[in-house]
Scaffold this active site. Structure first.
Site, PDB file in Angstrom:
ATOM      1  N   HIS A  83      28.238   8.098 -34.593  1.00 49.12           N
ATOM      2  CA  HIS A  83      27.841   9.504 -34.608  1.00 49.12           C
ATOM      3  C   HIS A  83      28.432  10.269 -35.774  1.00 49.12           C
ATOM      4  O   HIS A  83      27.876  11.260 -36.231  1.00 49.12           O
ATOM      5  CB  HIS A  83      28.178  10.143 -33.261  1.00 49.12           C
ATOM      6  CG  HIS A  83      27.290   9.628 -32.189  1.00 49.12           C
ATOM      7  ND1 HIS A  83      27.724   8.766 -31.213  1.00 49.12           N
ATOM      8  CD2 HIS A  83      25.962   9.804 -31.984  1.00 49.12           C
ATOM      9  CE1 HIS A  83      26.696   8.458 -30.437  1.00 49.12           C
ATOM     10  NE2 HIS A  83      25.623   9.068 -30.869  1.00 49.12           N
ATOM     11  N   ASP A 107      20.741   3.427 -30.707  1.00 50.73           N
ATOM     12  CA  ASP A 107      21.320   2.780 -29.529  1.00 50.73           C
ATOM     13  C   ASP A 107      20.555   1.525 -29.144  1.00 50.73           C
ATOM     14  O   ASP A 107      21.147   0.546 -28.701  1.00 50.73           O
ATOM     15  CB  ASP A 107      21.356   3.755 -28.343  1.00 50.73           C
ATOM     16  CG  ASP A 107      22.600   4.631 -28.390  1.00 50.73           C
ATOM     17  OD1 ASP A 107      23.682   4.085 -28.633  1.00 50.73           O
ATOM     18  OD2 ASP A 107      22.481   5.855 -28.204  1.00 50.73           O
TER      19      ASP A 107
HETATM   20  C1  PEP Z   1      19.499   6.945 -31.002  1.00 52.68           C
HETATM   21  O1  PEP Z   1      20.253   6.314 -30.255  1.00 52.68           O
HETATM   22  O2  PEP Z   1      18.696   6.400 -31.786  1.00 52.68           O
HETATM   23  C2  PEP Z   1      19.535   8.409 -31.010  1.00 52.68           C
HETATM   24  C3  PEP Z   1      18.660   9.108 -31.686  1.00 52.68           C
HETATM   25  O3  PEP Z   1      20.542   9.000 -30.307  1.00 52.68           O
HETATM   26  P1  PEP Z   1      22.034   9.171 -30.876  1.00 52.68           P
HETATM   27  O4  PEP Z   1      22.044   8.599 -32.268  1.00 52.68           O
HETATM   28  O5  PEP Z   1      22.379  10.603 -30.827  1.00 52.68           O
HETATM   29  O6  PEP Z   1      22.815   8.329 -29.924  1.00 52.68           O
HETATM   30 MG    MG Z   2      21.282   7.431 -28.709  1.00 59.24          MG
END
Ligand code: PEP
Ligand code: MG
Length: 577
Positions: free
Chosen positions: A191, A457
């Site tokens: 993140h 994810d």
């Molecule tokens: C993802 O997992 O692709 C997503 C958009 O959520 P985040 O990156 O905030 O976990």
């Molecule tokens: Mg995600």
């Protein structure tokens, strides 16, 4: 000059003076002291050592009592290190002879020892490095009287260098002054990396040991395209990078021509190209770049950017700002995705061994009913101001989805009773980011109005690779055929069910991967701010049937390397740089 290779996570080149931050947030610069003050400074150092010795002894006693003397012995080792006459002599020499501050002497000396241990191949010796970092932190805490210079308080152009930056520290970076950052740890899909993109700050993570050799104020280049950190560049390298930075400015200026054009393929297919945001003030730039809406509003950054828990009104004001700025365009608000690496005090779980497999995201919202309800109320209240859609993250089972929808219905009833208006036709969608959801997608599609594929994810859970761990970063592959099959199957099922689908993970923002997604039939993209114009350009340079042929070929391949190379070549042919 020193050059380190890390992972490029946010593009662009930043050149500036280093601000070195340690794990605990200490900022230690190479400060000289006046000759006449050496005794005084040494006395301050002695006092700090005495306090830390006392603390260690107390820890030793407490741990021995609770867990046994063998555990207490860990602290005896710390004590021994701290009392080592050689260490004292070195510290004294740096303060008395080289006239450097005790803080700097502690940093320099203990890090040098730690590095020596780290380089040893025997793991129990390498582990001693952690003990030294711990000692260093304790001493600095005393010397600095626990003062920590807030990252937010910058007032000059800076490149931030840190062992690690948590998403909340990153969220607080002062965008006016932080030109780029590099961290020793971290991976591509974490993140912190996502935030860097959102903030449009060039960034490199996972550079490995870096901080021990850099002093605040030294010139540093962060190359967010190649994943390089260059400390004290020589003139030739500096000139080359200055030239490249200028070229990038020109490229960005050239892309500006796409701002008011629609994301439409050469054969006329209209692609919905939306933006991912973390902060309300990003919407102006989204509009400026001609985004078709906000495809993913990561609301957890409301928590990560502030010390206190946001109230319903805080949520409401943030959503109001976004939805009013976007007019009648859609704003997809995702409910809190806290947990894993996005932790705030209120939701911190001690001793979670695998936080990415733990109480995160929708699981955490369903457990913290008040937190969830507060947010749902605010979203519903804001829904009358424009076109809001609601998105639940990390849904794994149908039961979870149903529970979340039940909460939503309850909250709607509460608002009804209180006579508060909301959009009764609010569209509700779910993220597909767990393989279990992709496998059961036909059933989920019967209960949602839209889906959004979170590839960040989905990749980590399909390939069992922690998206923020630099040790396995090479295994985090978007184009792994297993990942592609899950995406393909999900998109096919959504089409068959007539349910709109978007990809909001990073894959949709990488031009050659976007080409593949277009070929798999994707018509909804949601990308970070800095990718809007680039992806618009890709859409406007290709025909859907060209992309379909490319995707058909890629889907027959067996490895991500093969697919990546192939897609990059096809991109070069179709999309002029
Ligand atoms: C993802 O997992 O692709 C997503 C958009 O959520 P985040 O990156 O905030 O976990
Ligand atoms: Mg995600």
């Amino acid at each position: 000059m020193q050059e380190l290779k890390g992972i490029a996570v946010s593009p662009g080149i930043a050149i500036g003076e280093a601000l070195v931050i340690d794990n605990g947030g200490f900022v230690i610069s190479r400060r000289a002291i006046e000759r006449g003050r050496a005794d005084e400074e040494l006395a301050r150092l002695d006092r700090a050592i005495a306090v830390v010795s006392g603390d260690i002894e107390r820890d030793r006693e407490a741990v021995s009592e609770r867990l046994g003397p063998q555990y207490g012995a860990i602290f005896s080792a710390h004590s021994q290190m701290l009392q080592d006459p050689r260490l004292h002599a070195e510290l004294e020499q740096l303060v008395r002879d080289s006239l450097l501050s005790p803080e700097w002497a502690v940093r320099k000396t203990l890090r040098r020892y730690a590095q020596m241990f780290q380089e040893m191949t025997l793991s129990h010796l390498a582990d001693r490095a952690h003990d030294l970092y711990d000692l260093e932190a304790r001493l600095l805490e005393q010397l600095l009287d626990r003062r920590r210079e807030a990252l937010a308080d910058l007032n000059a152009p800076t490149i931030v260098l840190a062992h690690d930056l948590t998403p909340s520290q990153t969220a607080r970076l002062n965008r006016q002054w932080v030109r780029g950052f590099a961290t020793e740890s971290g991976g591509e899909g974490g993140h912190t990396a996502i935030l860097a993109k959102g903030l449009e700050i060039p960034a490199v993570v996972g550079s490995g040991p870096l901080l021990s050799d850099v002093t605040c104020g030294e010139l540093v280049i962060v190359d967010g395209d190649r994943g390089l950190v260059i400390v004290q560049p020589d003139q030739l390298v500096l000139d080359r990078y200055r030239g490249e930075a200028e070229q990038q400015r020109c490229h960005i200026a050239a892309l500006a021509g796409f701002r008011s054009l629609p994301a439409q393929t050469t054969d006329g297919a209209r692609i919905q190209l939306m933006a991912n945001i973390e902060f309300p003030d990003e919407v102006a730039a989204c509009r400026d770049r001609g985004a078709d809406g906000i495809g993913l509003y990561r609301t957890e950054f409301l928590y990560l950017g502030s010390d206190s828990e946001p109230t319903e009104e805080d949520h409401y004001q943030a959503y109001r700002q976004v939805v009013l700025a976007m007019g009648d365009q859609p704003v997809v608000i995702r409910t809190l995705d806290l947990g894993a690496d996005k932790v705030v005090h209120a939701t911190r779980i001690e001793d979670e061994h695998n936080p990415f497999l733990g109480l995160r995201s929708i699981r955490l919202s369903l457990r913290n009913v008040d937190l969830f309800r507060t947010q749902l109320r605010a979203i519903l209240r804001a829904s009358v101001l424009g076109h809001i859609e609601l998105l639940f993250p990390l849904v794994t089972t149908l039961k979870e989805l149903r529970q979340a929808k039940l909460f939503l219905r309850d909250t709607m009833e509460d608002l009804d009773e209180a006579g508060i208006a909301f959009d009764r036709r609010l569209r509700v969608g779910m993220m597909v980011e767990v393989p279990a959801a992709a496998m059961m997608i036909d059933h989920f599609l019967e209960e949602v109005d839209f889906i959004s594929i979170g590839t960040n994810d989905l990749i980590q859970y399909t390939l069992a690779v922690d998206r923020s761990n630099k040790e396995v970063a090479h295994l985090y592959q978007a184009c792994n055929p297993a990942v592609l099959r899950l995406i393909d199957a999900t998109l096919k099922a959504a089409r068959a069910a007539g349910v709109p689908a978007t990809v909001c993970g990073q894959m949709s923002a990488i031009p050659h991967q976007a080409l593949l997604l277009l070929g798999l039939g994707l018509t909804g993209f949601s990308v970070p701010l800095n990718a809007i114009l680039e992806i618009k350009k890709v859409c406007r340079s290709v025909a859907v049937d060209q992309c379909q042929a490319i995707a058909a070929m890629a889907m027959q391949m067996q490895s991500s390397q093969e697919i990546d190379v192939y897609l990059k070549e096809e991109l070069k042919k179709l999309v002029p740089r």
